[in-house]
Scaffold this motif. Structure first.
Motif, PDB file in Angstrom:
ATOM      1  N   LEU A 203       0.825  -1.211   0.000  1.00 21.26           N
ATOM      2  CA  LEU A 203       0.000   0.000   0.000  1.00 21.26           C
ATOM      3  C   LEU A 203       0.861   1.264   0.000  1.00 21.26           C
ATOM      4  CD1 LEU A 203      -2.769  -1.076   2.550  1.00 21.26           C
ATOM      5  CD2 LEU A 203      -2.845  -1.179   0.057  1.00 21.26           C
ATOM      6  N   GLY A 204       1.928   1.228  -0.801  1.00 21.98           N
ATOM      7  CA  GLY A 204       2.756   2.408  -0.976  1.00 21.98           C
ATOM      8  C   GLY A 204       3.762   2.657   0.122  1.00 21.98           C
ATOM      9  N   ARG A 205       3.915   1.747   1.080  1.00 26.97           N
ATOM     10  CA  ARG A 205       4.873   1.940   2.165  1.00 26.97           C
ATOM     11  C   ARG A 205       5.890   0.801   2.156  1.00 26.97           C
ATOM     12  NH1 ARG A 205       3.799   5.952   5.489  1.00 26.97           N
ATOM     13  NH2 ARG A 205       5.250   5.188   7.074  1.00 26.97           N
ATOM     14  N   THR A 206       7.115   1.125   2.508  1.00 28.02           N
ATOM     15  CA  THR A 206       8.196   0.138   2.511  1.00 28.02           C
ATOM     16  C   THR A 206       8.166  -0.650   3.813  1.00 28.02           C
ATOM     17  OG1 THR A 206       9.529   1.625   1.172  1.00 28.02           O
ATOM     18  CG2 THR A 206      10.669  -0.185   2.240  1.00 28.02           C
ATOM     19  N   LYS A 207       8.184  -1.986   3.682  1.00 29.36           N
ATOM     20  CA  LYS A 207       8.178  -2.877   4.838  1.00 29.36           C
ATOM     21  C   LYS A 207       9.420  -3.762   4.791  1.00 29.36           C
ATOM     22  CE  LYS A 207       3.752  -1.763   5.709  1.00 29.36           C
ATOM     23  NZ  LYS A 207       3.196  -1.202   6.934  1.00 29.36           N
ATOM     24  N   GLU A 208       9.707  -4.373   5.935  1.00 30.81           N
ATOM     25  CA  GLU A 208      10.798  -5.342   6.014  1.00 30.81           C
ATOM     26  C   GLU A 208      10.294  -6.569   6.762  1.00 30.81           C
ATOM     27  OE1 GLU A 208      15.395  -4.892   6.946  1.00 30.81           O
ATOM     28  OE2 GLU A 208      14.200  -4.926   8.789  1.00 30.81           O
ATOM     29  N   SER A 209      10.359  -7.751   6.105  1.00 29.81           N
ATOM     30  CA  SER A 209       9.922  -9.012   6.706  1.00 29.81           C
ATOM     31  C   SER A 209      11.141  -9.770   7.215  1.00 29.81           C
ATOM     32  CB  SER A 209       9.165  -9.863   5.681  1.00 29.81           C
ATOM     33  OG  SER A 209       7.981  -9.212   5.280  1.00 29.81           O
ATOM     34  N   GLN A 210      11.090 -10.149   8.509  1.00 28.47           N
ATOM     35  CA  GLN A 210      12.154 -10.941   9.112  1.00 28.47           C
ATOM     36  C   GLN A 210      11.617 -12.360   9.336  1.00 28.47           C
ATOM     37  OE1 GLN A 210      15.463 -10.013  10.058  1.00 28.47           O
ATOM     38  NE2 GLN A 210      15.583 -12.249  10.188  1.00 28.47           N
TER      39      GLN A 210
END
Length: 763
Positions: A203-210
């Motif tokens: 949704l237009g935002r940067t995420k980081e999956s660990q």
């Protein structure tokens, strides 16, 4: 009931259990009181389980007293209590049903399961309170658990309820796992074992999956734990930091072309796959610089740079100059055709395969000096979002400042060159010295002498160094500027004459920390001034000698003509000739006297006077009588009022009256009256001489009393020297008086002399 029996014998059971525990060694080293409390708590827990009934009903929650936090109930203690209670039932034949025996037998496992359930509930509540999204996935991609944040994010994407999410795979809820967690299903287990972190945009935002693996006892992966953090703001900050670091490298570039070429590299790769910078002059694209992240695209880059001027009159650029920023988040083939100015440009843009485009102008002082275009291509697959325009505009703002700095630096360098040429032409050196009078900076176009790092004592002869130190130390101590002419000798032994101007240098608090100054070489001018002074002195001495020597023969001429005029037998024609000679000789003697006065004034810088008690009224009457003899055809009026007594030099005051009256007659309107008035009032006496006639020109008023100046009517006095008013002023000044003039066409011209009664005293 068994529960009641055990509850009644609880204390006795605790004592017996304590003995059993000591014998078995399960509580070795424990405090007696704490040991008994722990065993009593276990008995109470078993009684509670019996009273709650069968363990087969999962809907009936098991509740046990919370153990003492300082003494956790260990499994072996619970097993000890269970074996003991079951033994008591068999040994003492306690009344116990089969269900009660089963409950007591399963009580430790049930309590452990309840403890795990409680821990799980607390863990879920804790995970619901965190800001990150947490999930537990099966290796095949089934969603086993989601905390509150993860459920909310999922429901924003798939728009379904919780029951339709838990237990389903990503394929069943209709969203690829790459979009939600950043990893395909077939790589979940490998990614979890490697504990990798993956970035993605939701949704237009940067995420980081660990990712992390949850292992089973046999070492296989039973589940995959995923923690998804929102790193959008951090990524923006990192992008800004990276861009700022690159922009800082632009500082100091003064050439616009080099600056534009470097600027095109700044957004790559953080903010663009391709970037172009167009330099604009007079509304037209002068030159274009293009940068890209793929070196293999160099030929295409060169072709775009060559074709860039064709965009000059493109509607997009015209709209950009009018409306500013342009964001084309989705670039289609139709849009590419609109962006291209011709078929060649369309072909080039099609090869770039632009997917998303941002265009922003570079504005400096209200004028567009360039255009920056940032583009993502299909190669990276990235698109510009709602946060990217702010980054690009920030980049454009800093770039515009860099272009302005480049312009200023270029102008500064040009100004510095002109400044150096001007200093060299003016023969001026500039310098700065610290509080210890050591030169910290100097520019000297005059000599190869290098003074930086040196003091006066290390640079000049002792006497000159002492003079310089004294002057500049006074500037530092008093905090006021100074100017001084001084001779300085350099290493070559040549002495030069300088005029040094110095001003104190202050810090932010106003404290004097040094001085700054300029030294102008006046050697040639000083030499010429000395020679001119000698020449003028010689001429004035010659003039004085000549005037003095001429006075003797003129006196003889005047005496002889006076004797001739006394003879009664002198014919009328001879008498007229003798009178003409007498007037000419008197005029010559007057001129010689004026020249002698001028020479003395120039030599002594003042008029020598001999004050004596004088009546200025009587003196004026005698002077007027003499003037009437010389000017018989011109009317003169005299008025004396008040007390006209004072201490003045009679001869000089008579000369003053005659000079002013002669000046009024000469330059006044012919046939009009010259009025002379003397008025004594208080501590001063005023002498006024008035005449009608043309006014004195305004441009002559400031220099009227300077030598060799006339009132602009030279035809009235062709033989005048222009020294009369100068000598008048010098005589009045010698008597501590003042002389003023007022001249208008309506009121005529009035010279006013004000004299203190006692010369040398203040009025």
């Amino acid at each position: 009931m068994l529960a009641d029996v055990l509850d009644g014998a609880r204390d006795q059971l605790a004592i017996e259990l304590e003995r059993c525990a000591v014998v078995s060694g399960s509580t070795e080293g424990s405090n007696v009181r704490l040991r008994r409390e722990r065993l009593t708590a276990l008995i109470q827990e078993a009684i509670a389980a019996l009273r709650q009934g069968s363990t087969d009903d999962p809907t009936r929650p098991f509740t046990r007293p919370a153990p003492t936090a300082q003494h956790p109930l260990e499994r072996r203690d619970r097993e000890l209590v269970r074996h003991y209670l079951l033994g008591q039932i068999e040994q003492k034949h306690l009344c116990a049903s089969a269900d009660e025996a089963a409950i007591l037998a399963e009580w430790p496992e049930q309590a452990e399961r309840q403890r795990l359930r409680e821990q799980n509930q607390r863990l879920c509540a804790l995970l619901d309170d965190v800001q990150e999204s947490a999930a537990l996935l099966a290796p095949d991609g089934r969603i086993l658990y989601c905390n509150r944040q993860a459920l909310q994010r999922l429901q924003e994407v798939v728009r379904i309820g919780r029951d339709d999410i838990i237990g389903k795979t990503f394929a069943e809820i209709g969203v690829p796992s790459e979009y939600l967690v950043g990893c395909p299903v077939d790589r979940l287990e490998a990614t979890a074992r490697a504990r990798e972190a993956v970035q993605l945009r939701i949704l237009g935002r940067t995420k980081e999956s660990q990712f992390d693996a949850v292992y089973q006892p046999d070492g296989t992966v039973g589940a995959v734990a995923v923690l998804i953090r929102d790193i959008h703001n951090r990524k923006l900050a990192e992008q800004r930091l990276a861009l700022s670091g690159k922009l800082s490298a632009l500082v100091g570039l003064s050439d616009p072309d080099r600056l534009a070429e470097a600027l095109a590299q700044v957004p790559i790769p953080e903010l663009a796959d391709w970037c172009s910078v167009n330099l604009i002059e007079d509304g037209r694209i002068r030159r274009t610089f293009v940068a890209h992240r793929d070196p293999s695209q160099a030929p295409l880059q060169d072709a775009i740079m060559r074709a860039a001027p064709a965009w000059d009159r493109h509607p997009l650029w015209q709209e950009l100059q009018s409306n500013g920023f342009q964001l084309l988040a989705e670039v289609t083939d139709d849009l590419v055709r609109k962006l291209a100015a011709n078929d060649d440009q369309y072909r080039l843009l099609s090869q770039v395969e632009i997917r998303s485009l941002m265009v922003v102008p570079l504005a400096v002082r209200g004028q567009i000096v360039g255009i920056v275009s940032c583009a993502y291509t299909t190669e990276s697959g990235r698109r510009y979002g709602r946060d990217d325009p702010a980054l690009v505009e920030d980049l454009a703002l800093h770039a515009a400042h860099a272009f302005e700095n480049a312009r200023l630096m270029k102008a500064l360098k040009s100004s510095e060159e002109r400044f150096r040429v001007a200093l060299a032409g003016a023969q001026t050196a500039v310098f700065e010295q610290d509080a210890s009078l050591r030169y910290v900076w100097a520019y000297n176009p005059l000599t190869p002498f290098d003074a930086v790092g040196k003091t006066h004592e290390e640079s000049f002869p002792p006497a000159e160094a002492a003079t310089l130190t004294e002057i500049k130390r006074r500037v530092l101590d008093e905090g006021e500027g100074a100017q001084r002419e001084i001779d300085l000798t350099f290493g070559s032994g040549e002495a030069r004459h300088y005029r040094e101007t110095m001003e104190p240098l202050r810090d932010a608090d106003g404290k004097v920390v040094g001085l700054i100054g300029a030294a102008t070489d006046l050697t040639e001018a000083h030499r010429m001034r000395q020679e001119l002074t000698k020449e003028i002195g010689f001429r004035e001495r010659m003039m004085g000698i000549l005037s003095h020597d001429l006075s003797n023969p003129l006196s003889a001429i005047v005496m002889c003509t006076d004797l001739l005029l006394r003879r009664e037998d002198l014919p009328q024609a001879g008498r007229e000739q003798a009178q003409r000679i007498r007037r000419s000789a008197s005029r010559m003697r007057e001129m010689i006297g004026t020249l002698l006065d001028f020479t003395r004034i120039r030599a002594q810088d003042k008029v020598a006077v001999s004050p004596a008690p004088t009546d200025l009224g009587d003196l004026s009457r005698d002077a007027v009588d003499e003037i009437r003899v010389a000017w018989p055809d011109h009317p003169i009026e005299l008025e004396v009022r008040g007390d006209a007594h004072g201490e003045w030099d009679p001869a000089r005051m008579s000369q003053t009256i005659c000079n002013l009256a002669s000046n009024a007659i000469t330059y006044g309107e012919r046939g009009t009256v010259v009025k002379i008035s003397v008025a004594g009032d208080g501590s001063e006496v005023a002498l006024k001489v008035h005449n009608f006639g043309p006014p004195i020109p305004p441009d002559l008023m400031p220099v009227l009393f300077q030598p060799f100046r006339r009132a602009g009517l030279e035809d009235r006095s062709p033989n005048g020297l222009g020294l009369g008013l100068y000598i008048v002023e010098q005589i009045v000044r010698a008597h501590s008086g003042t002389v003023d003039v007022e001249s208008t066409a309506q009121d005529g011209t009035t010279f006013t002399v004000r004299l203190p009664r006692a010369p040398g005293r203040p009025l």
